[in-house]
Motif scaffolding. Sequence first.
Motif, mmCIF file in Angstrom:
data_model
loop_
_atom_site.group_PDB
_atom_site.id
_atom_site.type_symbol
_atom_site.label_atom_id
_atom_site.label_comp_id
_atom_site.label_asym_id
_atom_site.label_seq_id
_atom_site.Cartn_x
_atom_site.Cartn_y
_atom_site.Cartn_z
ATOM 1 N N LYS A 121 -12.178 -0.438 0.138
ATOM 2 C CA LYS A 121 -12.117 -1.624 -0.732
ATOM 3 C C LYS A 121 -13.459 -2.338 -0.819
ATOM 4 C CE LYS A 121 -7.166 -2.557 -0.357
ATOM 5 N NZ LYS A 121 -6.134 -3.560 -0.016
ATOM 6 N N ALA A 122 -14.288 -2.185 0.196
ATOM 7 C CA ALA A 122 -15.613 -2.810 0.167
ATOM 8 C C ALA A 122 -16.510 -2.188 -0.890
ATOM 9 C CB ALA A 122 -16.268 -2.701 1.544
ATOM 10 N N ASN A 123 -16.120 -1.012 -1.416
ATOM 11 C CA ASN A 123 -16.956 -0.301 -2.389
ATOM 12 C C ASN A 123 -16.376 -0.271 -3.794
ATOM 13 O OD1 ASN A 123 -19.306 1.126 -0.820
ATOM 14 N ND2 ASN A 123 -17.509 1.364 0.484
ATOM 15 N N ILE A 124 -15.348 -1.072 -4.043
ATOM 16 C CA ILE A 124 -14.782 -1.154 -5.394
ATOM 17 C C ILE A 124 -14.818 -2.606 -5.857
ATOM 18 C CG2 ILE A 124 -13.304 0.860 -5.007
ATOM 19 C CD1 ILE A 124 -10.935 -0.999 -4.622
ATOM 20 N N PRO A 125 -14.709 -2.862 -7.156
ATOM 21 C CA PRO A 125 -14.747 -4.246 -7.640
ATOM 22 C C PRO A 125 -13.668 -5.110 -6.987
ATOM 23 C CG PRO A 125 -14.926 -2.702 -9.473
ATOM 24 C CD PRO A 125 -14.605 -1.884 -8.262
ATOM 25 N N GLU A 126 -13.955 -6.385 -6.811
ATOM 26 C CA GLU A 126 -13.006 -7.295 -6.171
ATOM 27 C C GLU A 126 -11.708 -7.413 -6.960
ATOM 28 O OE1 GLU A 126 -14.610 -11.097 -5.235
ATOM 29 O OE2 GLU A 126 -16.198 -10.301 -3.939
ATOM 30 N N SER A 127 -11.800 -7.228 -8.278
ATOM 31 C CA SER A 127 -10.607 -7.351 -9.114
ATOM 32 C C SER A 127 -9.719 -6.103 -9.052
ATOM 33 C CB SER A 127 -11.008 -7.603 -10.568
ATOM 34 O OG SER A 127 -11.792 -6.520 -11.057
ATOM 35 N N SER A 128 -10.221 -5.041 -8.411
ATOM 36 C CA SER A 128 -9.454 -3.801 -8.296
ATOM 37 C C SER A 128 -8.817 -3.703 -6.908
ATOM 38 C CB SER A 128 -10.353 -2.593 -8.555
ATOM 39 O OG SER A 128 -10.883 -2.634 -9.867
ATOM 40 N N ASP A 129 -7.848 -2.804 -6.777
ATOM 41 C CA ASP A 129 -7.138 -2.733 -5.490
ATOM 42 C C ASP A 129 -6.461 -1.373 -5.320
ATOM 43 O OD1 ASP A 129 -6.227 -3.613 -3.057
ATOM 44 O OD2 ASP A 129 -4.473 -4.658 -3.858
ATOM 45 N N ILE A 130 -6.290 -0.972 -4.043
ATOM 46 C CA ILE A 130 -5.511 0.218 -3.681
ATOM 47 C C ILE A 130 -4.525 -0.191 -2.595
ATOM 48 C CG2 ILE A 130 -5.544 2.562 -2.778
ATOM 49 C CD1 ILE A 130 -8.417 2.831 -3.629
ATOM 50 N N LYS A 131 -3.262 0.150 -2.797
ATOM 51 C CA LYS A 131 -2.238 -0.103 -1.797
ATOM 52 C C LYS A 131 -1.502 1.201 -1.502
ATOM 53 C CE LYS A 131 -1.400 -4.882 -3.230
ATOM 54 N NZ LYS A 131 -0.419 -5.826 -3.831
ATOM 55 N N VAL A 132 -1.059 1.357 -0.250
ATOM 56 C CA VAL A 132 -0.313 2.552 0.136
ATOM 57 C C VAL A 132 1.042 2.131 0.693
ATOM 58 C CG1 VAL A 132 -0.236 4.572 1.652
ATOM 59 C CG2 VAL A 132 -2.405 3.872 0.635
ATOM 60 N N TYR A 133 2.090 2.819 0.226
ATOM 61 C CA TYR A 133 3.456 2.567 0.676
ATOM 62 C C TYR A 133 3.996 3.847 1.316
ATOM 63 C CZ TYR A 133 2.997 -1.362 -2.557
ATOM 64 O OH TYR A 133 2.559 -2.483 -3.212
ATOM 65 N N PHE A 134 4.557 3.706 2.493
ATOM 66 C CA PHE A 134 5.130 4.866 3.171
ATOM 67 C C PHE A 134 6.625 4.921 2.873
ATOM 68 C CE2 PHE A 134 1.282 4.093 5.717
ATOM 69 C CZ PHE A 134 0.722 5.362 5.633
ATOM 70 N N GLU A 135 6.964 5.736 1.890
ATOM 71 C CA GLU A 135 8.353 5.883 1.445
ATOM 72 C C GLU A 135 8.623 7.336 1.091
ATOM 73 O OE1 GLU A 135 10.515 3.512 1.487
ATOM 74 O OE2 GLU A 135 9.310 1.674 1.599
ATOM 75 N N ASP A 136 9.901 7.708 1.125
ATOM 76 C CA ASP A 136 10.328 9.058 0.759
ATOM 77 C C ASP A 136 10.666 9.072 -0.725
ATOM 78 O OD1 ASP A 136 11.497 11.534 0.393
ATOM 79 O OD2 ASP A 136 12.630 11.470 2.269
ATOM 80 N N LEU A 137 9.898 9.809 -1.508
ATOM 81 C CA LEU A 137 10.069 9.830 -2.959
ATOM 82 C C LEU A 137 11.291 10.625 -3.404
ATOM 83 C CD1 LEU A 137 6.315 10.289 -3.879
ATOM 84 C CD2 LEU A 137 7.731 8.293 -4.412
ATOM 85 N N GLU A 138 12.003 11.223 -2.471
ATOM 86 C CA GLU A 138 13.241 11.917 -2.830
ATOM 87 C C GLU A 138 14.475 11.059 -2.556
ATOM 88 O OE1 GLU A 138 13.240 16.234 -3.089
ATOM 89 O OE2 GLU A 138 12.083 16.186 -1.237
ATOM 90 N N LYS A 139 14.245 9.809 -2.210
ATOM 91 C CA LYS A 139 15.357 8.880 -1.993
ATOM 92 C C LYS A 139 15.433 7.884 -3.147
ATOM 93 C CE LYS A 139 15.494 9.114 3.063
ATOM 94 N NZ LYS A 139 15.384 8.350 4.328
ATOM 95 N N ASP A 140 16.629 7.657 -3.658
ATOM 96 C CA ASP A 140 16.815 6.763 -4.803
ATOM 97 C C ASP A 140 16.345 5.349 -4.489
ATOM 98 O OD1 ASP A 140 17.867 8.766 -6.387
ATOM 99 O OD2 ASP A 140 19.943 8.334 -5.828
ATOM 100 N N GLU A 141 16.536 4.904 -3.245
ATOM 101 C CA GLU A 141 16.159 3.530 -2.906
ATOM 102 C C GLU A 141 14.656 3.293 -3.026
ATOM 103 O OE1 GLU A 141 17.605 5.423 1.081
ATOM 104 O OE2 GLU A 141 18.088 5.531 -1.060
ATOM 105 N N THR A 142 13.870 4.346 -2.830
ATOM 106 C CA THR A 142 12.423 4.213 -3.020
ATOM 107 C C THR A 142 12.118 3.862 -4.469
ATOM 108 O OG1 THR A 142 11.905 5.787 -1.262
ATOM 109 C CG2 THR A 142 10.204 5.419 -2.925
ATOM 110 N N TRP A 143 12.751 4.569 -5.379
ATOM 111 C CA TRP A 143 12.503 4.333 -6.803
ATOM 112 C C TRP A 143 13.087 3.004 -7.269
ATOM 113 C CZ3 TRP A 143 9.127 7.191 -9.435
ATOM 114 C CH2 TRP A 143 8.764 8.416 -8.874
ATOM 115 N N SER A 187 -6.065 3.786 7.288
ATOM 116 C CA SER A 187 -7.023 3.424 8.343
ATOM 117 C C SER A 187 -8.403 3.104 7.770
ATOM 118 C CB SER A 187 -7.151 4.556 9.368
ATOM 119 O OG SER A 187 -5.932 4.791 10.019
ATOM 120 N N ASP A 188 -8.776 3.797 6.701
ATOM 121 C CA ASP A 188 -10.102 3.624 6.103
ATOM 122 C C ASP A 188 -10.126 2.610 4.961
ATOM 123 O OD1 ASP A 188 -10.871 5.618 7.826
ATOM 124 O OD2 ASP A 188 -10.790 7.213 6.326
ATOM 125 N N MET A 189 -9.005 1.913 4.746
ATOM 126 C CA MET A 189 -8.874 1.093 3.543
ATOM 127 C C MET A 189 -9.908 -0.022 3.453
ATOM 128 S SD MET A 189 -7.245 1.207 0.776
ATOM 129 C CE MET A 189 -5.789 2.184 1.096
#
Length: 393
Positions: A211-233, A205-207
């Motif tokens: 992003k307005a406060n970091i260099p344009e060449s940098s980035d943050i992305k969020v993925y909603f996945e279950d890290l205990e599932k093989d398909e995520t990896w 929600s705050d992304m």
Amino acid sequence: MEEKMTSGEFANKAGVSAKALRIYDEKGLLKPVGYSEGNYRLYDKSSLLILEKIIALKHVGFSLEEIKSSLEDDDNSSIKDTLKKQLEMMETKIYEMQKAAQCIKTALIRLEEDPNWDDVADTIKKMEMGQGADERRWFAQSHAADDVEWYEKIWDSMDFRGGDQVLDLGCSYGLLWRENLKKFPENFKVDGYDLHGTWADDLVSDMDSIKANIPESSDIKVYFEDLEKDETWDSIPKEKYTKIIAHYLILYLNDPEKFVEHVSKVLREDGVFSATYCNTSAEHDFWEQEIAEMGLDNSFVKKRRKYLDDKDKWLQDILESYFARVDRVRLPGPMRFDKSEELYDRLTRRFSACKKYLEDNKEIFCSYFDKKIEAEGSIVIDIDTVFYRCYMR
């Protein structure tokens, strides 16, 4: 002569049941002022004033024992203190209910296809543990005893550089990134993974503002996945990341070894994996020493330390089977306390398995810390956290 009423007449006038009056009598809250020739309970106007107090306190959630105690200490100051305490208890209950509601919402989001009760129980358990971890982070931040923000310490210890590709597993609210936006180098990319229903929702929600406060060449992305599932990896690019972070996560996984194996396959040969686990810290030294000074049995602290040491050794053995080198880095995070109740609360949270013993000796604990705080102004506990830093070569 003052008019007296039988229990039936009194119950009708007050709008309560005769059964309630009998219970209040048995519990010692509201005794009759006398008895009739037929042995009926009799009440008067003073009884009505007491009953009004009972009804008011019962309405706002007091137990009968609490009401009895309040009536025995019937002065303005004690009533005010009692109501304040009850308000705190009710606000805590409201918060717990809100957390429970969030667990249900999260379960509904995640369990879209024919869930069974094992799935539901596991989902809610993980959600509750995640909420607990977040609460502990905020608590530590509010009691920090030095001038360096905790997540700045972590950032500085990670040697982040321009060009880094970072995988943040269990990114939550993203405090590591939020607290260090001004330090972001050029071309610095972060992929965060977490589940819906956690603080990660707020990170997304705050992304825009982040992003307005970091260099344009940098980035943050969020993925909603279950890290205990093989398909995520399967969807995470192999050998891409220079830094992988799993802070405050592994403790809550069902299969830590499988998780570590997955991590080792997506870390670059020149990369580093940073993780935390159970962690016995200098705090155990503090409690062991202070409890001995009180003249109480501190064996429960030693027992807890051994349990955590054994678990840490277990994880370290797993890490060493997948990485060429595993270092233990300790970061200090001292906490300051200026109230004995806060220290006692910290103690009961740290050693929850001994809650009965701690409750039985609460007066000793609080008296000891009251004297110490009065003499020293506050008490600082030297708390540190172990970070495992794992290298492929």
